[in-house]
Enzyme design. Sequence first.
Site, PDB file in Angstrom:
ATOM      1  N   SER A  91      22.065 115.424 106.159  1.00 20.48           N
ATOM      2  CA  SER A  91      21.389 116.550 106.821  1.00 20.48           C
ATOM      3  C   SER A  91      21.292 117.757 105.893  1.00 20.48           C
ATOM      4  CB  SER A  91      22.154 116.964 108.076  1.00 20.48           C
ATOM      5  OG  SER A  91      22.320 115.863 108.936  1.00 20.48           O
TER       6      SER A  91
HETATM    7  N1  SAH Z   1      26.121 113.268 109.206  1.00 19.44           N
HETATM    8  C1  SAH Z   1      25.437 112.597 108.103  1.00 19.44           C
HETATM    9  C2  SAH Z   1      23.947 112.484 108.320  1.00 19.44           C
HETATM   10  C3  SAH Z   1      23.674 111.427 109.283  1.00 19.44           C
HETATM   11  S1  SAH Z   1      22.045 110.802 109.418  1.00 19.44           S
HETATM   12  C4  SAH Z   1      25.737 113.249 106.782  1.00 19.44           C
HETATM   13  O1  SAH Z   1      26.387 114.294 106.760  1.00 19.44           O
HETATM   14  O2  SAH Z   1      25.343 112.671 105.760  1.00 19.44           O
HETATM   15  C5  SAH Z   1      22.331 109.842 110.881  1.00 19.44           C
HETATM   16  C6  SAH Z   1      23.195 108.616 110.703  1.00 19.44           C
HETATM   17  O3  SAH Z   1      23.390 108.038 111.989  1.00 19.44           O
HETATM   18  C7  SAH Z   1      22.587 107.520 109.827  1.00 19.44           C
HETATM   19  O4  SAH Z   1      23.461 107.226 108.769  1.00 19.44           O
HETATM   20  C8  SAH Z   1      22.441 106.344 110.796  1.00 19.44           C
HETATM   21  O5  SAH Z   1      22.635 105.091 110.186  1.00 19.44           O
HETATM   22  C9  SAH Z   1      23.516 106.644 111.832  1.00 19.44           C
HETATM   23  N2  SAH Z   1      23.364 105.999 113.150  1.00 19.44           N
HETATM   24  C10 SAH Z   1      22.231 105.757 113.843  1.00 19.44           C
HETATM   25  N3  SAH Z   1      22.515 105.180 115.029  1.00 19.44           N
HETATM   26  C11 SAH Z   1      23.867 105.050 115.094  1.00 19.44           C
HETATM   27  C12 SAH Z   1      24.767 104.521 116.078  1.00 19.44           C
HETATM   28  N4  SAH Z   1      24.351 104.031 117.237  1.00 19.44           N
HETATM   29  N5  SAH Z   1      26.094 104.543 115.787  1.00 19.44           N
HETATM   30  C13 SAH Z   1      26.560 105.068 114.629  1.00 19.44           C
HETATM   31  N6  SAH Z   1      25.748 105.582 113.657  1.00 19.44           N
HETATM   32  C14 SAH Z   1      24.414 105.575 113.893  1.00 19.44           C
END
Ligand code: SAH
Length: 225
Positions: free
Chosen positions: A64
């Site tokens: 993000s």
């Molecule tokens: N917080 C992260 C950015 C996350 S982007 C950072 O600081 O880098 C959102 C993430 O959510 C992605 O990696 C995606 O694979 C994950 N995601 C999507 N659906 C999910 C689920 N049901 N359970 C766990 N992770 C999930």
Amino acid sequence: MPESQLEGAKESLIKRLKDRGYLSSASVEKAFRRVPREEFVLPSTRGGAYRDSPMSIGHGQTISAPHMCAIMCESLDLKPGMKILEIGAGSGYHAALCGDIVGELGDQGPGHVYTIEIVEELIEFGRANLERTGYADRVTLIQADGGKGLPEHAPFDRIFVAAAAPRVPPPLIEQLKPGGIMLIPVGSRGFYQELMMVQKDLTGKTTTRRWGGVAFVPLRGDYGH
Ligand code: SAH
């Protein structure tokens, strides 16, 4: 990019986030200074780690943008000693920022961050980043479908969902402590969702407020798109 230039870029970013009102508390500012974002991006994009934009971390996912992390950390009103659940660990950067704040000693001891990731290929990336930067003791990265929460460690003081859901998953509401706060982007798979703040009062009643428009990757799994 030499380390000194990265330090300079980090300080300029922190100043810009403060000037724009995204960073307002000393604890979040300190976390931004301590957690090295360059260690959570792909090595090929290290030089751009302090641009205020989301960046690809592969597998169609992104780390993000810093201003979004600042908004999240400030709105969650994190305090030392809290137990946090993050859904969507990705690079582990946001979890490390939260861990930096809550991992300090609270009244009941140090807090902890549990962060869940569903994409198998990202698990090792996130874990390695947390270990290399010294946050693995206060942040635990778990492979699972985060929409179901983490009942074995519930209830949580704060829950933060880093992917957009069609609606608030009921297990997450259940796993929020009375007095707790959850932030979750709710909306379509497209580029616009509404960030919702769910607050549970001490009697267990929840109220939901709209925070504003945001753009997150879609939540997968049972409660996803
Ligand atoms: N917080 C992260 C950015 C996350 S982007 C950072 O600081 O880098 C959102 C993430 O959510 C992605 O990696 C995606 O694979 C994950 N995601 C999507 N659906 C999910 C689920 N049901 N359970 C766990 N992770 C999930």
